[in-house]
Motif scaffolding. Sequence first.
Motif, PDB file in Angstrom:
ATOM      1  N   SER A  62       1.980   5.464  -5.915  1.00  0.00           N
ATOM      2  CA  SER A  62       0.761   4.826  -5.404  1.00  0.00           C
ATOM      3  C   SER A  62       0.616   3.411  -5.940  1.00  0.00           C
ATOM      4  CB  SER A  62      -0.464   5.650  -5.779  1.00  0.00           C
ATOM      5  OG  SER A  62      -0.373   6.935  -5.217  1.00  0.00           O
ATOM      6  N   ARG A  65       2.967   1.195  -4.067  1.00  0.00           N
ATOM      7  CA  ARG A  65       2.479   0.908  -2.712  1.00  0.00           C
ATOM      8  C   ARG A  65       1.370  -0.139  -2.749  1.00  0.00           C
ATOM      9  NH1 ARG A  65       1.555   5.876   0.923  1.00  0.00           N
ATOM     10  NH2 ARG A  65       3.813   5.660   0.946  1.00  0.00           N
ATOM     11  N   ARG A  68       2.979  -3.518  -3.452  1.00  0.00           N
ATOM     12  CA  ARG A  68       3.663  -4.045  -2.262  1.00  0.00           C
ATOM     13  C   ARG A  68       2.672  -4.616  -1.265  1.00  0.00           C
ATOM     14  NH1 ARG A  68       6.907   0.258   0.427  1.00  0.00           N
ATOM     15  NH2 ARG A  68       6.098   1.578  -1.181  1.00  0.00           N
ATOM     16  N   ARG A  69       1.584  -3.923  -1.039  1.00  0.00           N
ATOM     17  CA  ARG A  69       0.578  -4.428  -0.093  1.00  0.00           C
ATOM     18  C   ARG A  69      -0.076  -5.707  -0.600  1.00  0.00           C
ATOM     19  NH1 ARG A  69      -2.281   1.204   1.638  1.00  0.00           N
ATOM     20  NH2 ARG A  69      -0.617   1.899   3.031  1.00  0.00           N
TER      21      ARG A  69
END
Length: 149
Positions: A62, A65, A68-69
């Motif tokens: 998580s 992620r 990365r966003r």
Amino acid sequence: MAEFRRAYGAATWHLLLLAGCFAVTGWIALRLAGEASAGRMLLWFLGAVIAHDLVLFPVYASLDRVLRRALRRGGVASPLNHVRVPALGAGLLFLVYLPGILGLGDGTYLAATGLAPRTMLGRWLAVSAALFAGSALLYVVRRLSGRQR
């Protein structure tokens, strides 16, 4: 040979390597079977597997992620590995030296080594900071060399 690869799904050397790994694992299991603490070791291993698969993996997947966003929104995706690698190093060092970092097991450490236990928190923080600083320096060097081209 191509037929074997198609049926097995990988090269022959992969199967040989796995067979060797299983042989070494089996040898270690047989060596530990006679140990009085084998049950405790197995329990610890199973606990570590469960803790990783059910707790740690979802947490760091998580976080990756989210990272990365956040980096894609800014239009910059290249610093991602410059954060991942030192974070992995710091996390692994934390897991390996967890009792020393948190100051746990001082009596065991003293009994095993005869040395007075010293907290490793400052050292772990220094090594982690050095990992992140080195990665940041490498990122800056790569960005500057990319501009010159």
